[in-house]
Motif scaffolding. Sequence first.
Motif, short mmCIF file in Angstrom:
data_model
loop_
_atom_site.label_atom_id
_atom_site.label_comp_id
_atom_site.label_asym_id
_atom_site.label_seq_id
_atom_site.Cartn_x
_atom_site.Cartn_y
_atom_site.Cartn_z
N ASP A 1 0.84 -1.20 0.00
CA ASP A 1 0.00 0.00 0.00
C ASP A 1 0.88 1.25 0.00
O ASP A 1 1.80 1.36 0.81
N VAL A 2 0.54 2.17 -0.90
CA VAL A 2 1.31 3.41 -1.06
C VAL A 2 0.65 4.47 -0.17
O VAL A 2 -0.05 5.36 -0.65
N LEU A 3 0.88 4.39 1.11
CA LEU A 3 0.15 5.20 2.08
C LEU A 3 0.44 6.69 1.96
O LEU A 3 -0.36 7.51 2.43
N HIS A 4 1.55 7.06 1.35
CA HIS A 4 1.84 8.49 1.18
C HIS A 4 1.03 9.11 0.04
O HIS A 4 1.07 10.32 -0.16
N ASP A 5 0.29 8.29 -0.70
CA ASP A 5 -0.60 8.76 -1.76
C ASP A 5 -2.05 8.49 -1.39
O ASP A 5 -2.38 7.38 -0.98
N GLY A 6 -2.91 9.49 -1.54
CA GLY A 6 -4.33 9.26 -1.39
C GLY A 6 -4.83 9.31 0.05
O GLY A 6 -4.06 9.46 1.00
N ARG B 1 1.85 14.24 -14.80
CA ARG B 1 0.61 14.52 -15.55
C ARG B 1 -0.07 15.78 -15.03
O ARG B 1 -0.66 16.54 -15.80
N GLN B 2 0.00 16.02 -13.74
CA GLN B 2 -0.59 17.24 -13.18
C GLN B 2 0.16 18.47 -13.67
O GLN B 2 -0.46 19.49 -13.98
N LEU B 3 1.46 18.38 -13.76
CA LEU B 3 2.26 19.51 -14.25
C LEU B 3 2.01 19.76 -15.74
O LEU B 3 2.06 20.90 -16.21
N LEU B 4 1.73 18.70 -16.47
CA LEU B 4 1.42 18.82 -17.91
C LEU B 4 0.02 19.38 -18.14
O LEU B 4 -0.22 20.09 -19.12
N ALA B 5 -0.90 19.08 -17.22
CA ALA B 5 -2.31 19.42 -17.44
C ALA B 5 -2.71 20.77 -16.87
O ALA B 5 -3.81 21.25 -17.15
N VAL C 1 -4.11 25.88 -10.69
CA VAL C 1 -4.79 24.58 -10.56
C VAL C 1 -5.80 24.61 -9.43
O VAL C 1 -5.72 25.47 -8.54
N VAL C 2 -6.75 23.70 -9.48
CA VAL C 2 -7.68 23.51 -8.36
C VAL C 2 -7.13 22.36 -7.52
O VAL C 2 -7.12 21.21 -7.96
N LEU C 3 -6.63 22.67 -6.35
CA LEU C 3 -5.98 21.68 -5.51
C LEU C 3 -7.00 20.65 -5.01
O LEU C 3 -8.05 21.01 -4.48
N ASP C 4 -6.70 19.40 -5.19
CA ASP C 4 -7.54 18.30 -4.72
C ASP C 4 -6.64 17.11 -4.46
O ASP C 4 -6.42 16.26 -5.32
N ARG C 5 -6.10 17.06 -3.26
CA ARG C 5 -5.09 16.04 -2.95
C ARG C 5 -5.17 15.67 -1.48
O ARG C 5 -5.40 16.52 -0.63
N VAL D 1 -5.43 14.52 5.69
CA VAL D 1 -5.62 15.92 5.30
C VAL D 1 -6.06 16.00 3.84
O VAL D 1 -5.35 15.52 2.95
N HIS D 2 -7.22 16.61 3.60
CA HIS D 2 -7.69 16.80 2.24
C HIS D 2 -7.37 18.23 1.82
O HIS D 2 -8.04 19.18 2.23
N LEU D 3 -6.32 18.38 1.03
CA LEU D 3 -5.94 19.69 0.51
C LEU D 3 -6.87 20.06 -0.63
O LEU D 3 -6.99 19.34 -1.62
N MET D 4 -7.54 21.20 -0.47
CA MET D 4 -8.51 21.66 -1.47
C MET D 4 -8.77 23.14 -1.20
O MET D 4 -8.32 23.68 -0.18
N PRO D 5 -9.46 23.83 -2.12
CA PRO D 5 -9.76 25.24 -1.87
C PRO D 5 -10.42 25.43 -0.52
O PRO D 5 -11.37 24.74 -0.17
N GLY D 6 -9.90 26.36 0.27
CA GLY D 6 -10.39 26.57 1.63
C GLY D 6 -9.64 25.78 2.67
O GLY D 6 -9.78 26.03 3.87
#
Length: 321
Positions: free
Chosen positions: A31-36, A243-247, A291-295, A300-305
């Motif tokens: 499990d890649v716990l540092h992601d998601g 892909r995020q940097l490209l998009a 970008v619209v942060l959604d990570r 911790v859910h990083l997002m607008p606000g």
Amino acid sequence: MEKILNITNGDSAVMVMQQAGIPGVFLPWRDVLHDGPVPAGLSLEKLSEVRAQFIIAQGWGKPAVIINSFKERDTELLSYRNFSKVRLWFEHDLYDQLQILQILDWFSENPPETTKLTIICTEQYLGLASPEQIKALLGHEAFIAESHLMLAKKAWAAFRSSNPKDWQQLLNADTTILPFLNGAIVRLLEEYPDCKTGLSRTAQTALSILLKGKCSPGELFAKYQETEERRFMGDSSFWVILRQLLASNPALMTSAPGMQITLPPTLDQILSITKAGEKVLIGEQDWLDSVVLDRWIGGVHLMPGNVWYWNQKSQQLVKQN
């Protein structure tokens, strides 16, 4: 003869251990716990469902295989009382340290009773070790004490907290009994947006490499790996960042006309930094304005606000006003 359950970080390590003739049953954690998302308040089984759905959404495998893998893993762990010893085999990097916290936290809630708990954790990358090196690691085996479990419980709760300051506060705690944890704490904090550029350390490193010249995704990943004191990120996670940097709009890097990054990459995929990428890299522009942060980072859910920046100089997280 002891009946041993060997828990380790993945299939590559299991393969080498089997070649080395290490006795027992093998359980790769996978499990890649540092992601998601890794939110608080969920049992092992419920969290596994969340993790499986995240991995499926990334396209990192067939849904049925991923779901069954988590179910089989959890079932094997629940059978630990059938073993006289549970031996943890892990490394010093962020990927492994988070797995250690999850497993030890679980054992803090499920006392091992007559089953002995031990750990082997060194700077040796297990999947890259020779059978002889794996055998030598047995000399580093140590018993897991109550103090290990209590620190892991505290750190795992901090990682899953919705308040990232809880994770940062671990820098003030005594973590010496898990000697590589402090480095993992800092490295995860470095994946928060930088206070000047808005980039994670990994994204910033990728752009810095491209600033020196064009290269293929595979070459970029290899060069990035060389910058890590303790390598923890696989190419699948790295590809998501690229892909995020490209998009983004404007894009911070560009690929050959009409080319998309594939896994595995093809030789004709060439990446280069854009003017916008150069501006972000030197701090003239915040990438998060594009970008619209959604990570998710742990709980911790990083997002607008709910945008948190990492100040490398002060070693502090700062919330965006």
